[in-house]
Every structure is written in structure tokens, then in C-alpha cells.
Design a protein around this motif. Structure first.
Motif, short mmCIF file in Angstrom:
data_model
loop_
_atom_site.label_atom_id
_atom_site.label_comp_id
_atom_site.label_asym_id
_atom_site.label_seq_id
_atom_site.Cartn_x
_atom_site.Cartn_y
_atom_site.Cartn_z
N GLY A 227 16.73 29.18 29.98
CA GLY A 227 15.70 28.30 30.49
C GLY A 227 14.94 28.92 31.64
O GLY A 227 15.43 29.81 32.33
N ARG A 228 13.73 28.45 31.86
CA ARG A 228 12.88 28.94 32.95
C ARG A 228 12.43 27.76 33.82
O ARG A 228 12.31 26.65 33.35
N PHE A 229 12.19 28.06 35.06
CA PHE A 229 11.84 27.03 36.02
C PHE A 229 10.49 26.41 35.67
O PHE A 229 9.52 27.11 35.35
N ASN A 230 10.45 25.07 35.68
CA ASN A 230 9.24 24.29 35.41
C ASN A 230 8.70 24.51 33.99
O ASN A 230 7.50 24.35 33.75
N SER A 231 9.56 24.90 33.08
CA SER A 231 9.11 25.09 31.70
C SER A 231 9.39 23.84 30.88
O SER A 231 10.31 23.06 31.19
N LYS A 232 8.61 23.62 29.84
CA LYS A 232 8.77 22.47 28.99
C LYS A 232 9.96 22.64 28.04
O LYS A 232 10.38 23.75 27.76
N VAL A 233 10.45 21.53 27.55
CA VAL A 233 11.55 21.56 26.60
C VAL A 233 11.05 22.11 25.27
O VAL A 233 10.01 21.67 24.75
N LYS A 234 11.76 23.09 24.73
CA LYS A 234 11.37 23.73 23.48
C LYS A 234 12.58 23.82 22.57
O LYS A 234 13.65 24.26 22.99
N ILE A 235 12.41 23.39 21.35
CA ILE A 235 13.50 23.39 20.37
C ILE A 235 13.09 24.25 19.19
O ILE A 235 12.02 24.06 18.61
N ASP A 236 13.94 25.22 18.86
CA ASP A 236 13.72 26.09 17.70
C ASP A 236 14.78 25.80 16.66
O ASP A 236 15.96 25.63 17.00
N ALA A 237 14.36 25.76 15.42
CA ALA A 237 15.29 25.53 14.30
C ALA A 237 15.20 26.70 13.34
O ALA A 237 14.11 27.13 12.97
#
Length: 311
Positions: A227-237
Motif C-alpha cells: 500500500g501507498r500513503f493516501n492512495s485509493k483502494v484497488k482490487i485486482d483479480a
């Protein structure tokens, strides 16, 4: 008289049209030099014009309010509202567009360097390239996409990584695995390839200056996703599916006991098991090989005894 009047009116109209074709000059906003090949496009009229070598564009004799788009390769487009016919010439300055190429980052395990500052031979693989390969583990995805990296499947069914061929005879041959800046002692096949952000393969002696003698076989630096600071939630499938035929255990071809014994005797006579017999770790041998070895040892003792009696 009528013909003379007609010619006079025609000349006056041509003169008026010529006056309407006032030049629009286009310059580079930084160097203040005229631009050649600038495209002028009327938004309400399907008309495109090109500038000459002095940056001049002659506007046709249209009348009314128009919005023109002026653009050039490598420069930002400009929209200008004009009222035709033009009374005075226009000077327009285009600003160059500066675009930086994405830098290739080399991960050595201790630091991240741009490609231009890194020394030695290396290969960088990103997650997109790994995702293009088909395989359930990271070894199968690394195979055939990196120069200098070999997957040896002759001794290990899962595959054994080697960088630039065989590095030693008696010592370890596997490269050093660095996972998130720390040496990884486990099986590389246990690392989920979908969790990998990028992989850097260090191939030459410059890796030894970072990791010492353990880097003699090369280094595989793996950076996982985080994860990165102030980054949006990202989901990969990502879904991997493999199909194989179910084995029919009743139709498996099995060797007979007599053929198995004959095969072991043949291999023993050709010295196939000699490396295992002389191995200091004493690996397990088949019962047939144990009997053959015992018989060979007894024959050697009898031969030694005869030599002593004859001597």
C-alpha cells in the motif's frame, strides 16, 4: 462600357479579398522563432490550413465570428476567437509540451536506482509482463522471458533457477533470492506471482559488491505489492485454471519384477549409481543396488586375500 465596369468591380472585389487574407503568424513561445507546418483549423468550417516557413497562415476571405484551433506537434493547442475579415495581423505563441518518459527503476535490494545510474548487467520485469505469462508459480512465469536466466528441470520437476549457466560444480547453484529487501530462504515457487510488483535480476559481479559471496550465482530481487500513503483502494483479480486428464490407475503400465532387477543390474554395471554410493551423505539405494554393492565388496575382499596369499 459595361465590360469595363464589370472588370473594375471584379478587380475591386479581388483586392478586398486579398486584404481579408491577412497573415496569422505562429511562434515558439520559448525561442520566439516562427513555426513551420502549424495547422489552423476552423471549428465551424471543415477547413484546415498550414503555415509556411515564416510561420504565416493566410486566412480566407470569410466574414463573421469564428473560433480557430492552432496546433503543432510537440506544442499545446490554442483556441482563438477571431472576427473576419481581419483588420490587423495576429501573432500567436505556442508553448512546447514537455513529456518525460517513465524511468526504468533497478532494485538491488538495498536501494532503487535509475537505469542510467546503475552498473552491471541486469534485467527488470514488471507485473504486466509477468501477468502475460501462463503459470501457477513464479518459476514458470520467469521462464523464457528473461535473458540469461535458465530453468533447469532435469533434476527437479518444479524447476531450478540458474543465472548465466552452471556457476559451480560442488557448491550451490541456485541464485540468491531477495524478497522485499531481505534474503528469502524458502522455496521460490511458494511466492505468489500475483503479489509481485516487479523483479530485477542481477547477473554479474556487481551484485557481489552488495550481497557478498552469496551473490556469486546471481541475485533475483523481488518486490511485492504494498500500500501507498493516501492512495485509493484497488482490487485486482486474477484467475488461473489448468485442465488435465484424470489418470486411469487400472491401465498404468508397470514394469515387472524381473525387468526391474535386470535394469538395476545393467545400470549398476555401467556405474550409474557410483556418485550416490560415494556420496558422503549416504542417500538411500534400492535393495537390488545394495545387494549388488555387497556382492562387489565381497569379491574385492576375496581378491585382496588371494593377492596376500600369492605374495
Amino acid at each position: 462600357m459595361r465590360y469595363i465596369l464589370f472588370i473594375t468591380v471584379l478587380l475591386l472585389s479581388l483586392r478586398a479579398v486579398g486584404q481579408d487574407k491577412l497573415a496569422i503568424q505562429v511562434f515558439n513561445a520559448e525561442t520566439k522563432t516562427p513555426l513551420e507546418g502549424v495547422v489552423l483549423k476552423f471549428t465551424t468550417i471543415n477547413k484546415m490550413l498550414l503555415s509556411d516557413g515564416e510561420g504565416k497562415i493566410l486566412v480566407p476571405g470569410y466574414t463573421g465570428e469564428y473560433t480557430i484551433e492552432i496546433g503543432h506537434i510537440g506544442f499545446e493547442k490554442v483556441l482563438v476567437k477571431v472576427s473576419l475579415p481581419l483588420k490587423v495581423g495576429l501573432k500567436i505563441y505556442l508553448t512546447p509540451v514537455v513529456k518525460l518518459l517513465d524511468e526504468v527503476q533497478v532494485h538491488t535490494g538495498y536501494q532503487t536506482l535509475p537505469k542510467e545510474r546503475s552498473t552491471g548487467s541486469f534485467t527488470t520485469l514488471d507485473n504486466k509482463l509477468l501477468a502475460q505469462q501462463v503459470g501457477s508459480n513464479i518459476v514458470s512465469r520467469l521462464e523464457a522471458i528473461s535473458s540469461g536466466l535458465i530453468v533447469d528441470r532435469s533434476t527437479n520437476g518444479g524447476g531450478r533457477l540458474m543465472i548465466r549457466g552452471l556457476s559451480s560444480i560442488q557448491g550451490p547453484k541456485a541464485p540468491l533470492i531477495i524478497l522485499d529487501n531481505f534474503p528469502y530462504e524458502g522455496d521460490i515457487s511458494n511466492i505468489n506471482p500475483n503479489d509481485v510488483e516487479n523483479i530485477t535480476i542481477l547477473k554479474d559481479a556487481s551484485a557481489s559488491s552488495i550481497w557478498g559471496a552469496r551473490a556469486g550465482n546471481g541475485v533475483v530481487v523481488i518486490t511485492s505489492k504494498n500500500g501507498r500513503f493516501n492512495s485509493k483502494v484497488k482490487i485486482d483479480a486474477n484467475i488461473n485454471t489448468s485442465f488435465s486428464q484424470s489418470p486411469d490407475l487400472s491401465r498404468l503400465k508397470q514394469i515387472t519384477s524381473a525387468d526391474y532387477i535386470d535394469n538395476e543390474i545393467f545400470l549398476f554395471s555401467k556405474g550409474f549409481y557410483q556418485s550416490q554410493i560415494n556420496n558422503s551423505q549416504q542417500p538411500a539405494l534400492s535393495p537390488i543396488v545394495e545387494l549388488l554393492l555387497k556382492k562387489k565388496t565381497e569379491r574385492y575382499r576375496v581378491w585382496q586375500l588371494k593377492q596376500k596369499l600369492n605374495g
